[in-house]
Design an enzyme around this catalytic site. Structure first.
Site, PDB file in Angstrom:
ATOM      1  N   GLY A 171       0.829  -1.195   0.000  1.00 53.19           N
ATOM      2  CA  GLY A 171       0.000   0.000   0.000  1.00 53.19           C
ATOM      3  C   GLY A 171       0.866   1.248   0.000  1.00 53.19           C
ATOM      4  O   GLY A 171       2.093   1.182  -0.085  1.00 53.19           O
ATOM      5  N   GLY A 186       2.601   3.479   8.612  1.00 48.15           N
ATOM      6  CA  GLY A 186       2.572   2.366   9.560  1.00 48.15           C
ATOM      7  C   GLY A 186       3.940   2.054  10.156  1.00 48.15           C
ATOM      8  O   GLY A 186       4.108   1.028  10.828  1.00 48.15           O
ATOM      9  N   GLU A 192      10.206  -1.931   4.122  1.00 49.19           N
ATOM     10  CA  GLU A 192       9.491  -1.886   2.838  1.00 49.19           C
ATOM     11  C   GLU A 192      10.442  -1.468   1.716  1.00 49.19           C
ATOM     12  O   GLU A 192      10.482  -2.092   0.657  1.00 49.19           O
ATOM     13  CB  GLU A 192       8.320  -0.904   2.933  1.00 49.19           C
ATOM     14  CG  GLU A 192       7.203  -1.393   3.841  1.00 49.19           C
ATOM     15  CD  GLU A 192       6.107  -0.375   4.042  1.00 49.19           C
ATOM     16  OE1 GLU A 192       4.997  -0.794   4.381  1.00 49.19           O
ATOM     17  OE2 GLU A 192       6.351   0.833   3.889  1.00 49.19           O
TER      18      GLU A 192
HETATM   19  O1  LIG Z   1       4.435   1.708   7.030  1.00 52.66           O
HETATM   20  C1  LIG Z   1       3.387   1.472   6.446  1.00 52.66           C
HETATM   21  C2  LIG Z   1       3.254   1.373   5.002  1.00 52.66           C
HETATM   22  O2  LIG Z   1       4.055   2.270   4.299  1.00 52.66           O
HETATM   23  C3  LIG Z   1       1.839   1.316   4.439  1.00 52.66           C
HETATM   24  O3  LIG Z   1       1.956   0.756   3.173  1.00 52.66           O
HETATM   25  C4  LIG Z   1       1.148   2.627   4.292  1.00 52.66           C
HETATM   26  O4  LIG Z   1       1.169   3.298   5.523  1.00 52.66           O
HETATM   27  C5  LIG Z   1      -0.300   2.436   3.813  1.00 52.66           C
HETATM   28  O5  LIG Z   1      -1.013   1.747   4.782  1.00 52.66           O
HETATM   29  P1  LIG Z   1      -2.570   1.491   4.668  1.00 52.66           P
HETATM   30  O6  LIG Z   1      -2.776   0.542   3.545  1.00 52.66           O
HETATM   31  O7  LIG Z   1      -2.962   0.918   6.000  1.00 52.66           O
HETATM   32  O8  LIG Z   1      -3.214   2.820   4.413  1.00 52.66           O
END
Ligand SMILES: O=C[C@H](O)[C@H](O)[C@H](O)COP(=O)(O)O
Length: 324
Positions: A171, A186, A192
């Site tokens: 994401g 997150g 990542e």
């Molecule tokens: O550290 C978290 C990641 O980069 C996530 O991919 C990003 O925060 C998106 O998270 P969500 O799909 O919960 O919006």
């Protein structure tokens, strides 16, 4: 993956059949109505309407949900009902589609982190269990994702044994028109980035609330820094020319969100802190901003993912759009 700084973007609308089975809804471009081969939809209950009762469905645009406007008109016994898809249903659509379209048996894949990536992980587990996918090795990008994958019996490895990935799916917090990203809401940005840089294809999955004209003002840019003298590092970051005007805020409490929900600094899976950079106007040059952050002693890595995205799957009021 070789980052490229300029790219062309094209969009493609995906029709009903690709997604209908996932949610029990059929998706079409506005104005179209499609019926599944059986005359109804393939599975699931839709708020009391059994799939077998549904004879056609169309995607409209009448109901707002967190910035999204997705409704599905269902015709049941001559009566029409409009159903708005929740944000979770949209996340599930893109998570499942990414796995169905980009993950093949016998490959090494990167598993992202967050509420959207969790649906992709779920889908990989489901397809391994059913036998539709075989011989997958997955590299998780956080302890949370590792735990989810373990619970689904997905075979795991690390970059130490597998440096070359076929595809990574994750994401994002913001996506600009050039498919540059802000990630790390997150707290998982370092793992990542190191994993996704090793993938031949990096597939980003978002709902359309994540699309923006310029990175920065819509979502603070997370930066992972070492705890040692972190206030000094924060001052250095604030003085970087390409980040002019940013307000660096130390993340407190739970590392998995950027809300101040505790008194102590949030700690990442790597034992570091996160600084969230707040902007009031778009970052003019995200590449330069990233380079200057990376060159700052004390910074481990940052949440600007530029020139990395192969394709971005977006769920929104027009259905599913793939930008690449
Ligand atoms: O550290 C978290 C990641 O980069 C996530 O991919 C990003 O925060 C998106 O998270 P969500 O799909 O919960 O919006």
């Amino acid at each position: 993956m070789a980052p490229s700084l300029s790219r062309s973007s094209t969009s493609m609308l995906i029709g009903a059949a690709a997604t209908a089975w996932m949610t029990g809804f059929a998706f079409t471009a506005p104005g179209q109505v499609r019926t599944s081969p059986s005359g109804g939809l393939r599975q699931g209950n839709v708020r009391g309407a059994r799939a077998s009762d549904v004879r056609g469905a169309t995607l409209g645009g009448a109901s707002a949900l967190g910035g999204l406007c997705v409704t599905v008109a269902l015709v049941r016994g001559g009566k029409s009902m409009r159903k708005a898809l929740s944000q979770d249903e949209l996340k599930k659509m893109v998570g499942y589609k990414a796995v169905d379209d980009y993950v093949q048996s016998g490959t090494v894949i990167g598993l992202g982190t967050g509420s959207t990536a969790a649906f992709a992980v779920e889908r990989v587990g489901e397809k391994l269990k059913s036998g539709e996918l075989k011989d997958i090795i997955a590299i998780p990008t956080s302890i949370r994702t590792q735990e989810q994958a373990e619970s689904l019996n997905i075979p795991l490895a690390t970059l130490d044994t597998h440096s070359d990935l076929d595809v990574a799916i994750d994401g994002a917090d913001e996506v600009d028109p050039a498919l540059n990203l802000v990630k790390g809401g997150g707290g998982a940005l370092f793992r990542e980035k190191i994993v996704e840089m090793c993938a031949k294809k990096f597939i980003v999955i978002v709902d359309e609330s994540k699309l923006c004209d310029g990175l920065g003002p819509g979502f603070p840019v997370p930066v992972e820094i070492v705890p040692f003298c972190h206030e000094h590092t924060m001052r250095k970051i604030a003085s970087l020319p390409a980040l002019k005007g940013c307000d660096p805020v130390l993340r407190l409490g739970n590392v998995a969100n950027n809300q101040p929900d505790g008194d102590e600094p949030a700690v990442t899976d790597n034992g570091n802190y996160i600084v969230d950079l707040k902007f009031t106007s778009p970052i003019k040059d995200p590449v330069a901003a990233g380079e200057q952050l990376k060159a700052t002693v004390g910074v481990v890595d940052h949440g600007l993912f530029t020139g990395m995205t192969t394709a971005c799957i977006v769920a929104g009021k027009e259905g599913i759009i793939v930008k690449d």
